[in-house]
Design an enzyme around this catalytic site. Structure first.
Site: not given
Length: 668
Positions: A407, A474
């Protein structure tokens, strides 16, 4: 024919193929930063500059690399690369103004030393976190490759910086994508006081190239001819055959990390050995031995540089100190953006929330040829939520790019695309994973325009939220990490119509935008949405219900909690405000409603403490206190991580608390 130095020089030079003018030019280019540095050390002792990171003894690397590149090719230097700036012929008075914190510098006194960039000279400066510039170089090189410019990008790091994860991510991405980046490691012996033996456990850093399938070289960083000729040849070859190359320059740091640090931790025999390898003194001796540099020419060269230094220093000294201006400071946090309204057409179709995002993204890709989508699994697979399904067939793999799981490097590459004049949308596979790219988001994207007037034309899509039994890693809705960071914009739609229009605006906006999309809404919310391209302005809330009893302020999934509660209690006449964007925030809509109703309740899915509801509550108390008939109420989720199993998740969410809190407020 090989020409080597006499005993006057400890460095062996081979000047084959270089004419006299080039050799003298190399010497003059090294002499200039050396004389500037010597002057800066005097000014530092006089208190006329606040800090200095000396590159004395390393000039050959900066000068050789810069001379090997074309002026239009980007270089990303670090603290000890003054020779990059002088070789690119930046006017010295602007550098001196920068170091003195004057307005004519490159950061208007907002950042110091070499923490700046300039598009006029294709230089992108570092930030203190070191690593991000490596990934930024990837983005610039990617733009060069996509535009078929046949250009290379050179980026510097020290041997200490190679310990950072950004180094691995950037090299991995560059290798996978075969980007024309020259990764230049200045191995100068020490990271502040930590020696190389405590930084890495291999003989040469260049050996790391093997693990990335990357060509690598070791170059004597104190030999200006070797640096220049080998980098010149490498750059020429990479322009023809784009690929990353790892170069380790062997050199030494002759002064402290910065001047206050000193060098007491360095063994004296090591200092003495490297002092004999001084790149400037050795090259000077070689040029004299070869009868290329005469004493008269050298004196004239020094006099000209010293005169230039003194004249430009006086210009910087004569410049008035910066006069603080709150208006100017606030105005430069974001690049000015003139919203261009595209009104929706009359034709509509019913779309799910997820389809509206996909359609908006597709229409923006059609509208902006320079827009690139990046993220894990976004290409053939279409992303884990299938939002980019079919995009590869429409736009090709060059513009719809699968990324390695890194990322940080992809946020940085998106920034590099922006520096090179392109746009980027990065899909953060889950908003939770933004932690792995947090540094470049909050320290690079957010601060670049304020620091040196460089926009970050980047949208980061953030699938977020609970309600889908995805557990602690998540399910977060982490907008508060970013709403409190000046320089970022934060958007959080609750309906398909808004999702499509706000995404179009986010991509048009040259500032970095965190675009939150709630996963539980993806396939549960439907709405008639215009089929044509259209935009919605940031900072304009939507009033979904009107009433005089209470003001309900919400965003994202919490908007639907409020709607369900109001439908269940038709006797409650409420103003329901859907914020839609959190930064900028429509405070006018909030205050107007609260002044009318006299009561306010703010509901968010995030946990309570430190969330945006707290700031909105404080704003209402500060601005509308005399209109209030009851304390401002906040409703949020539990102060725990988000649990997995549905009965615990239901207990966690603030949805179950909202109705009681609303009725309690109305009864106050």
């Amino acid at each position: 024919m090989s020409h080597t130095a006499t005993s006057m020089s400890t460095i062996k030079y081979n000047k084959s193929g270089l004419d006299t003018n080039t050799l003298l030019h190399l010497y003059e280019r090294m002499l200039k930063p050396r004389l500037i540095e010597e002057k800066m050390l005097i000014l530092l002792r006089q208190g006329k500059v606040s800090k200095w990171f000396a590159g004395i003894g390393q000039e050959a690397i900066s000068v050789g690399v810069t001379m090997a590149l074309k002026p239009e090719e980007y270089i990303l230097p670090m603290h000890r690369n003054l020779g990059v700036f002088t070789t690119r012929d930046i006017p010295l008075h602007r550098l001196f103004s920068q170091w003195q914190g004057k307005a004519n510098g490159f950061t208007k006194g907002r950042d110091r030393s070499f923490h700046f960039g300039t598009q006029d000279y294709n230089i992108v400066g570092m930030i203190s976190h070191l690593g991000p510039q490596l990934g930024v170089a990837d983005g610039i090189a990617l733009a060069s490759k996509l535009k078929n410019l046949n250009q290379v990008t050179a980026v510097f790091t020290g041997e200490g910086g190679t310990s950072e994860g950004d180094f691995h991510e950037a090299l991995n991405v560059a290798s996978v994508w075969q980007l024309p980046v020259l990764f230049c490691i200045e191995n100068n012996g020490y990271g502040l006081s930590t020696p190389t033996s405590e930084q890495y456990n291999c003989e040469h850093l260049a050996e790391r190239g093997i693990g990335y399938g990357m060509e690598s070289h070791i170059i004597d960083g104190n030999n200006i001819i070797e640096v220049y000729t080998r980098m010149r040849d490498l750059a020429a070859d990479v322009r023809k055959n784009p690929r990353p190359v790892l170069i380790e320059f062997k050199t030494f740091r002759m002064r402290g990390h910065e001047e206050a640090s000193g060098t007491k931790y360095v063994p004296q025999d090591l200092m003495d050995a490297w002092a004999k390898k001084d790149p400037l003194e050795n090259f000077q001796a070689f040029l004299r031995d070869e009868n290329i540099l005469t004493e008269t020419a050298e004196v004239a060269m020094k006099e000209a540089i010293v005169h230039e230094i003194n004249a430009h220093l006086q210009m910087a000294f004569d410049e008035s100190p910066i006069q603080p201006s709150e208006t100017e400071e606030l105005a430069d946090v974001y690049k000015a953006f003139t919203y261009n309204e595209h009104k929706p057409g009359e034709k509509t179709q019913e779309l799910r929330f997820i389809d509206a995002i996909s359609e908006g993204l597709k229409q923006s890709m059609e509208r902006h040829d320079d827009l690139v989508i990046m993220g894990q699994d976004v290409a053939e697979y279409g992303g884990v939520f299938k939002i980019t399904d079919g995009f590869v067939e429409l736009f090709g793999k060059e513009r719809v790019r699968n990324t390695p799981i890194c990322e940080s490097a992809i946020v940085e590459a998106a920034m590099g695309l922006s520096i090179a004049g392109m746009k980027a949308v990065m899909e953060m596979q889950f908003a939770d994973f933004a932690t792995s790219g947090f540094n470049p988001i909050v320290n690079y994207l957010a601060k670049s325009h304020y620091r040196w007037n460089q926009e970050a034309n980047v949208v980061i899509r953030m699938p977020c939220g609970a309600g889908v039994a995805a557990g602690p890693f998540h399910s977060q809705t982490n907008e508060a990490w970013f709403t409190k960071t000046p320089g970022l914009k934060v958007v959080y739609p609750a309906f398909p119509y808004d999702a499509k229009g706000l995404l179009a605006t986010a991509i048009n906006d040259p500032n970095p935008v965190l675009y939150f999309e709630h996963k539980a809404l993806y396939r549960s919310i439907r709405q008639d949405v215009p089929t044509d391209y259209f935009t919605i302005p940031f900072g304009k809330a939507a009033r979904l219900r009107e009433g005089t009893d209470v003001t309900i302020i919400a965003y994202g999934a919490a908007v639907h909690w409020a709607l369900e509660t109001l439908d269940k209690n038709p006797d409650i006449k409420a103003d329901l405000i859907d914020l839609r964007s959190l930064q900028p925030l429509d405070t006018e809509a909030i205050f107007d409603s609260v002044r009318k109703t006299g009561r306010a309740i703010i509901v968010q899915e995030d946990s309570l403490f430190g969330g945006i509801a707290s700031d909105i509550s404080a704003l209402i108390m500060e601005t509308c206190f005399e209109y209030l008939d009851a304390p401002v109420t906040r409703v949020a989720s539990m102060e725990t991580p988000i649990p997995f199993i549905n009965q615990l998740e239901a207990q966690y969410l603030g949805k179950g608390k909202f109705e009681d809190a609303l009725k309690t407020l109305l009864a106050y």
